[in-house]
Design an enzyme around this catalytic site. Structure first.
Site, mmCIF file in Angstrom:
data_model
loop_
_atom_site.group_PDB
_atom_site.id
_atom_site.type_symbol
_atom_site.label_atom_id
_atom_site.label_comp_id
_atom_site.label_asym_id
_atom_site.label_seq_id
_atom_site.Cartn_x
_atom_site.Cartn_y
_atom_site.Cartn_z
ATOM 1 N N ALA A 230 57.669 17.450 7.575
ATOM 2 C CA ALA A 230 57.806 16.596 8.757
ATOM 3 C C ALA A 230 59.286 16.390 9.045
ATOM 4 O O ALA A 230 60.144 16.749 8.226
ATOM 5 C CB ALA A 230 57.143 15.246 8.516
ATOM 6 N N LYS A 231 59.600 15.842 10.162
ATOM 7 C CA LYS A 231 60.972 15.450 10.471
ATOM 8 C C LYS A 231 60.926 14.400 11.564
ATOM 9 O O LYS A 231 59.983 14.391 12.367
ATOM 10 C CB LYS A 231 61.774 16.655 10.967
ATOM 11 C CG LYS A 231 63.255 16.504 10.763
ATOM 12 C CD LYS A 231 63.630 16.875 9.352
ATOM 13 C CE LYS A 231 65.099 16.649 9.072
ATOM 14 N NZ LYS A 231 65.456 17.168 7.743
ATOM 15 N N GLY A 232 61.922 13.521 11.581
ATOM 16 C CA GLY A 232 61.979 12.515 12.622
ATOM 17 C C GLY A 232 63.385 12.411 13.157
ATOM 18 O O GLY A 232 64.331 12.934 12.560
ATOM 19 N N VAL B 279 57.739 14.464 14.020
ATOM 20 C CA VAL B 279 56.890 15.651 14.101
ATOM 21 C C VAL B 279 56.363 15.944 12.706
ATOM 22 O O VAL B 279 57.133 16.046 11.750
ATOM 23 C CB VAL B 279 57.670 16.880 14.639
ATOM 24 C CG1 VAL B 279 56.816 18.135 14.542
ATOM 25 C CG2 VAL B 279 58.106 16.645 16.072
#
Ligand code: NAD
Length: 424
Positions: free
Chosen positions: A113-115, A68
């Protein structure tokens, strides 16, 4: 400002609700225009992928992966990759937004962001994890990039996984691109000082807050919850600065010694004891929740989220809380703590030392140069101190908590940049 629904006070929150509650409050005080609020409250991009991976027994398992990107307004997006069975889109969205605010509050030129991948790395072999990491990287090849989106480790991933990501990405580009990811092993372009960076930032912001509160570090006592990377480094560096660390804890138990715990000995004990403090000698074992309510000057929650809630906030005796963990305090507890007059240096400020040194890693990779640990530490200390002063000034000016002030500083910066850049 046009109508923005009031922030609900929640005690057991998912991280997205926790983030949104503070975001709404800070936006209201700032008088943020509804149009800009509507832009910032939703992620810019959400990617969900299916990752078929061959397991060691020859079977194929399909994992669900996410990335995201909350915002690229300030620059390329930055944020870790979490490998955990509980990973879900809502959590990744919240963590991505947190990264936007964290980078903005310390004034580094990154978006958030992050995943994550829903998997249990503790039940997977190194080979299975490697194949999963490479599959995830390939599926995100159009997302990642040294100038676009720069991942890093988070829960369940570390330097080893970042090395695989860097290698897989580099193969597709036909050249080594080490600036595509941070948190790499030192030999692959990782930065000196990264391991201790988050705990160090906790120490710097704790000392800055203590100065404002006129607490003498040499006479101060402290309790640290969580004895992993952040907690143990924070405890070590705070004790080096004169504080008496009377209590430490991890999942193996909480340990108290009125005369102070020898942190070096505790680190050695943990490392020799499969990473756990269980059975730590020369200290009294106390209830795991009791570490939060001890009569100390400084409390550092550095374990996990939602540990300070409406039910224990009233019992906290510390004058100052510095949040090493992400989201350790529920929004309901926020108001109890504020009314008690306890100062809280919030997570998006206190634990931003980690992303700051990740930024330095990226800068060094792009320069093709290596900084000494001393240079890294001096520069990150200055960034943390400047960020603290800026948030403190805002809190005083608007008569709000440091938490709301930190959100205000961050949102204001992103909103102003957005307006200069212009929307559609
Ligand atoms: P870690 O896995 O190294 O350590 C976590 C520690 O907390 C362990 O000692 C574990 O036993 C303990 N713990 C977990 N649940 C607990 C509980 N309920 N009570 C007491 N102890 C408990 O993780 P870390 O990297 O130190 O991260 C800790 C927190 O800091 C997380 O919230 C993380 O998101 C946040 N954070 C970490 C970094 C970083 O650079 N590592 C940066 C920013 C924020």
């Amino acid at each position: 400002m046009a109508y923005i629904e009031p922030a609900p006070l929640l005690d057991k929150e998912n991280p997205f609700e926790a983030m949104m509650s503070r975001f709404r409050t800070a936006s209201q005080i700032l008088g943020l225009e509804e149009e800009v609020y509507n832009v910032l409250k939703v992620p810019a991009r959400q990617v969900i992928v299916s990752l078929p991976v061959t397991m060691d027994d020859g079977s194929i398992r399909v994992f669900e992966g996410y990335r995201v990107i909350h915002s690229t307004i300030l620059g390329p997006s930055k944020g870790g990759i979490r490998f955990d069975p509980h990973v879900n889109l809502d959590e990744v969205k919240a963590l991505a937004a947190w990264m936007t605010w964290k980078c903005a509050v310390v004034d580094i030129p990154y978006g958030g962001a992050k995943g994550g991948v829903a998997c249990n790395p503790r039940e997977m072999s190194a080979g299975e994890i490697e194949r999963l990491m490479r599959a995830y990287t390939l599926s995100m090849i159009d997302i990642f990039g040294a100038d676009k989106d720069i991942p890093a480790p988070d829960m369940g991933t570390g330097p080893r996984e970042m090395a695989w990501l860097m290698d897989e990405y580099s193969r597709t580009q036909g050249m080594t691109v080490n600036a595509v990811v941070t948190g790499k092993p030192i030999v692959l372009g990782g930065s000196l000082g990264r391991t201790e960076a988050t705990g160090r930032g906790v120490m710097v912001s704790a000392l800055a807050a203590m100065e404002k509160l006129k607490i003498n570090p040499y006479k101060a006592t402290c309790a640290v919850q969580g004895f992993g990377n952040v907690g143990s480094w924070a405890a070590r560096l705070l004790s080096e600065r004169g504080l008496k660390v009377q209590a430490i804890s991890d999942l193996g138990g909480a340990y108290y010694n009125e005369n102070g715990i020898d942190i070096e000995a505790a680190v050695k004990y943990r490392d020799a004891n499969k990473g756990s403090l269980e059975g730590f000698p020369n200290a009294e074992k106390i209830g795991s929740g009791d570490i939060l309510t001890l009569p100390v000057d400084l409390l550092v929650p550095a374990a996990t989220e939602d540990v300070i809630t409406g039910s224990n906030a009233g019992k906290i005796q510390a004058n100052l809380i510095v949040e090493g963990a992400n989201g350790p305090t529920s929004s309901k507890a926020d108001s109890v703590i504020y009314e008690k007059g306890i100062s809280v240096v919030p997570d998006i400020l206190a634990n931003a030392g980690g992303v700051t040194v990740s930024y330095f890693e990226w800068v060094q990779n792009r320069l093709g140069y290596k900084w000494t640990a001393d240079r890294v530490n001096r520069r990150s200390d200055r960034i943390m101190k400047d960020a603290f002063d800026n948030v403190y000034k805002t809190a005083t000016e608007y008569k709000v908590s440091l938490r709301i002030a930190a959100y205000m500083v961050a949102i204001d910066k992103v909103a102003k940049t957005y307006k200069y850049r212009g929307g559609f």
